[in-house]
Design an enzyme around this catalytic site. Structure first.
Site, PDB file in Angstrom:
ATOM      1  N   PRO A  22      41.471   7.697  26.916  1.00 53.69           N
ATOM      2  CA  PRO A  22      40.363   6.774  27.174  1.00 53.69           C
ATOM      3  C   PRO A  22      39.747   6.260  25.875  1.00 53.69           C
ATOM      4  CG  PRO A  22      40.195   8.724  28.563  1.00 53.69           C
ATOM      5  CD  PRO A  22      41.268   9.008  27.562  1.00 53.69           C
ATOM      6  N   CYS A  24      36.565   3.642  24.707  1.00 52.26           N
ATOM      7  CA  CYS A  24      35.452   2.770  25.076  1.00 52.26           C
ATOM      8  C   CYS A  24      35.652   1.373  24.489  1.00 52.26           C
ATOM      9  CB  CYS A  24      34.136   3.359  24.593  1.00 52.26           C
ATOM     10  SG  CYS A  24      33.634   4.834  25.508  1.00 52.26           S
ATOM     11  N   GLN A  98      38.826   7.790  33.813  1.00 50.22           N
ATOM     12  CA  GLN A  98      37.973   8.867  33.312  1.00 50.22           C
ATOM     13  C   GLN A  98      36.561   8.649  33.849  1.00 50.22           C
ATOM     14  OE1 GLN A  98      36.326   9.180  29.211  1.00 50.22           O
ATOM     15  NE2 GLN A  98      37.623  11.008  29.034  1.00 50.22           N
ATOM     16  N   TYR A 181      28.651  14.520  25.922  1.00 47.68           N
ATOM     17  CA  TYR A 181      28.112  13.841  27.088  1.00 47.68           C
ATOM     18  C   TYR A 181      27.661  14.861  28.132  1.00 47.68           C
ATOM     19  CZ  TYR A 181      30.035   9.883  24.592  1.00 47.68           C
ATOM     20  OH  TYR A 181      30.317   8.959  23.616  1.00 47.68           O
ATOM     21  N   ARG A 229      38.680  16.630  30.610  1.00 42.99           N
ATOM     22  CA  ARG A 229      38.650  16.596  29.141  1.00 42.99           C
ATOM     23  C   ARG A 229      37.512  17.485  28.671  1.00 42.99           C
ATOM     24  NH1 ARG A 229      39.168  11.821  24.649  1.00 42.99           N
ATOM     25  NH2 ARG A 229      41.336  12.453  24.936  1.00 42.99           N
ATOM     26  N   LEU A 300      44.456  12.247  15.859  1.00 42.54           N
ATOM     27  CA  LEU A 300      45.245  11.909  14.671  1.00 42.54           C
ATOM     28  C   LEU A 300      46.728  12.204  14.854  1.00 42.54           C
ATOM     29  CD1 LEU A 300      42.808  13.046  11.812  1.00 42.54           C
ATOM     30  CD2 LEU A 300      43.034  10.802  12.893  1.00 42.54           C
TER      31      LEU A 300
END
Length: 377
Positions: A22, A24, A98, A181, A229, A300
């Site tokens: 995901p 944004c 998500q 979050y 997640r 990464l």
């Protein structure tokens, strides 16, 4: 186990193990998907990804990170999302969503806006909610602590969003319990200062996530996968860590969670994170080894050799890429060619494909299995 092996999770078979994480986009108005989302997500499906996740999609208007976030808190959001899922599935990819609530990190400006920080209510912002009235930092609004009624409302919002996701044609749901979050905030003692049934012990701090998982599973079909997640560590002493993550997975796996998308960080602004290639793979490996659940590695991951090593050594069952997909939307096609294991290209692009590349079956005609699934849902 190899990178281009199929991955079957419940009744969904992913054609390989390269997934779109995901990302944004901050490109919605009132939560609605639009042409940007169709092209952004659709191009990754054209590029050969096995599973394409939407960005964090808010289950409530006040659960957005910014006023420009994607949403699924009302039925009107379904129509455009359905168009996107039809296209993604037509490219041979699985569409995933998500589901998220920003918690105390809500009502903020987009990353490229200057100045950044919180948006005041006078400019269209809102008071964010959290487990406790502790702000993320001095540039964020002080959140309102959720009471028990507010907690029940959040749980119901996730369940309602799952129902809309099913109607919109998604085939995988991921619950966002990472990156500072709301669901992560309840887990971490750095943000959760409660003394009631949702605070204190790990059992209590994990209660909200368990309730959300159960509520979502109540409406999400048994045949379809449910991902979560998590941030495996806050990277701060006294915060959430890998041992608590492993215990959490043991609690939520029996409730119907199939896959742990293993990230880290995001809880506090001053965490010292070692940003080197594959720095989070260790957490996916530990959770997989000690719980037996499927895991995904993120962070990464940029080369086919790196991704192949992660999967072939059993450190994770799949890799999820974000920035690399922004740089190279057709990364799976190119990687498969390098590996000598080409996956099907769209017929429209076949003139540019290497000799012998198979033509992808265009799924205006869905498979018999998919047609049956459509009738059920």
């Amino acid at each position: 186990m190899r990178l281009f092996d199929e991955l079957k999770i419940r009744d969904i078979t992913l054609r390989h193990r390269i997934l779109v994480s995901p990302m944004c986009q901050y490109s919605s108005e009132d939560g609605f998907a639009n042409d940007w989302h169709l092209v952004h997500l659709g191009s990754r499906a054209v590029g050969g990804a096995a599973l394409v996740f939407t960005e964090a999609t808010a289950v409530k208007a006040e659960g957005r990170i910014s006023p420009w976030d994607l949403g699924i808190w009302k039925d009107e959001h379904i129509e455009m999302l359905s168009r996107i899922t039809r296209f993604v599935r037509g490219q041979g990819s699985a569409p995933g969503i998500q589901l998220a609530h920003s918690g105390r990190k809500g009502s903020t400006r987009r990353p490229w806006d200057q100045p950044g920080g919180a948006i005041p209510q006078s400019e269209g912002g809102w008071t964010p909610v959290a487990p406790s009235d502790v702000a993320f930092d001095s540039t964020y609004a002080v959140p309102a602590a959720l009471d028990e009624h507010g907690i029940r409302d959040v749980v119901q919002a996730f369940a309602d969003a799952a129902g809309r996701a099913l109607e919109a044609g998604f085939r995988v749901i991921e619950l966002h319990a990472a990156h500072g979050y709301l669901l992560h905030e309840f887990l971490s003692p750095l943000a959760n200062k409660r003394t009631d049934a949702y605070g204190g012990s790990l059992e209590n701090r994990a209660r909200l996530l368990r309730e959300v998982v159960s509520a979502v599973r109540g409406v999400w079909p048994e045949r379809l996968p449910l991902f979560v997640r998590i941030s495996a560590t806050d990277w701060v002493e006294g915060g959430w860590d890998i041992e608590q993550s492993i215990e959490l997975v043991k609690q939520i796996a029996p409730l119907g969670v199939d896959f742990i998308d293993t990230s880290s960080g995001g809880m506090v602004p001053d965490a010292k994170i070692p940003l080197v290639a594959g720095y989070q793979v260790q957490f996916a490996a530990a959770i997989r080894e000690r719980t037996g659940i499927l895991t995904g590695a993120v962070g990464l991951i940029t080369s086919r050799e790196q991704a192949e090593k992660i999967v072939s050594e059993g450190k994770a069952d799949a890799v999820l890429l974000a920035r690399e997909f922004l740089r190279h939307p057709y990364w799976p096609l190119a990687s498969a060619r390098e590996a000598g294991n080409p996956i099907a290209w769209p017929a429209q692009y076949l003139r540019a494909a290497p000799n012998g590349t198979p033509i992808r079956q265009r799924a205006e005609a869905l498979s018999e299995e998919e047609q049956a699934a459509e009738k059920v849902s």
